[in-house]
Design an enzyme around this catalytic site. Structure first.
Site, short mmCIF file in Angstrom:
data_model
loop_
_atom_site.label_atom_id
_atom_site.label_comp_id
_atom_site.label_asym_id
_atom_site.label_seq_id
_atom_site.Cartn_x
_atom_site.Cartn_y
_atom_site.Cartn_z
N TYR A 53 -1.75 -0.51 10.34
CA TYR A 53 -1.83 -0.87 8.92
C TYR A 53 -0.58 -0.41 8.17
O TYR A 53 0.02 -1.17 7.40
CB TYR A 53 -3.08 -0.25 8.31
N SER A 55 0.85 -1.19 0.00
CA SER A 55 0.00 0.00 0.00
C SER A 55 0.88 1.24 0.00
O SER A 55 2.01 1.22 0.51
CB SER A 55 -0.89 0.02 1.24
#
Length: 240
Positions: free
Chosen positions: A154, A141
């Protein structure tokens, strides 16, 4: 030259989102797929769509959050359904300030987004080494490149995945194994519907799973002498 010929890919998180879109993109060019996810019913639906293209689909229900069993199960799947491509797209979203993140939540994010990927890789690596070829794509990501407030756990898990990919690439290129990291910006998937994500963004402005899948397909179909080591793919609207 048909660069998709005789290729077979294992895709984790294949029942929805990027994993599902990647399975369908692969199938359309003739790459057979081995679909891995928790939800057998959803997997069966994806497999049916794949088979309508003429490609072969095999499904395996496996909870990658149960990390103690992942390596053994993936190794068994690879022995039963040999693959020369691994797409690690399973993962979870999580929002919350670091100071408010319980240790159990932290560990759950790391287990699924990072440790399960490590175990999946170890499950397929021996057969790829034996063949002297293979391609591994890890879906990270943009949050692993530039962490955002409230995305602490995350972001850390995805930054760890990027480091894992780079280390793996350095160690395995001598065995003919290519490693690619895809770092998408916001993608319109079921992640935004989960109980662990409390931030809402404009989903119409996000990347589609199909856009990410096309980037993965492009990386996989490059001639073996070439590799995309890291690719950042953003919505044209920028960071949302």
């Amino acid at each position: 030259m048909n660069l998709a010929k005789n290729k077979s890919a294992m895709i984790t998180g294949a029942s929805s989102g990027i994993g599902k879109a990647t399975a369908l993109a692969f199938a359309k060019v003739g790459i057979d797929v081995v679909l891995v996810s928790r939800n057998q019913e959803k997997l069966a639906s994806v497999a049916s769509a794949v088979e309508q293209t003429g490609a072969k689909a095999t499904t395996y229900a496996l909870d990658l959050a149960d990390i103690e069993q992942v390596r053994e199960k993936i190794s068994a799947i690879a022995a039963e359904s040999p693959v020369n491509i691994l797409i690690n797209s399973a993962g979870m979203g999580y929002t919350g300030n670091l100071s408010d993140t319980p240790l159990s939540d932290w560990q759950a994010v790391m287990n699924l987004n990072l440790t399960s990927v490590f175990q999946c890789i170890l499950g397929v690596l021996p057969t790829m080494r034996d063949r002297g070829a293979g391609t591994i794509v890890n879906v990270a990501s943009v949050a692993g490149l530039q962490p955002f407030p409230s995305w602490g756990a995350y972001s850390v898990s995805k930054a760890g995945l990027i480091a894992l990919s780079k280390t793996l690439a350095a160690e395995e290129r001598q065995h003919g194994i290519r490693v690619t990291t895809i770092c998408p910006g916001a993608v319109d998937t079921e992640l935004w519907n989960s109980d662990t994500v409390g931030i809402k963004l404009e989903r119409a402005a996000m990347l589609t799973p199909e856009s990410v899948a096309q980037s993965i397909l492009h990386a996989v179909l490059l001639p073996e002498q070439a590799v995309i080591e890291e690719l950042t793919l953003m919505p044209s609207a920028g960071v949302l």
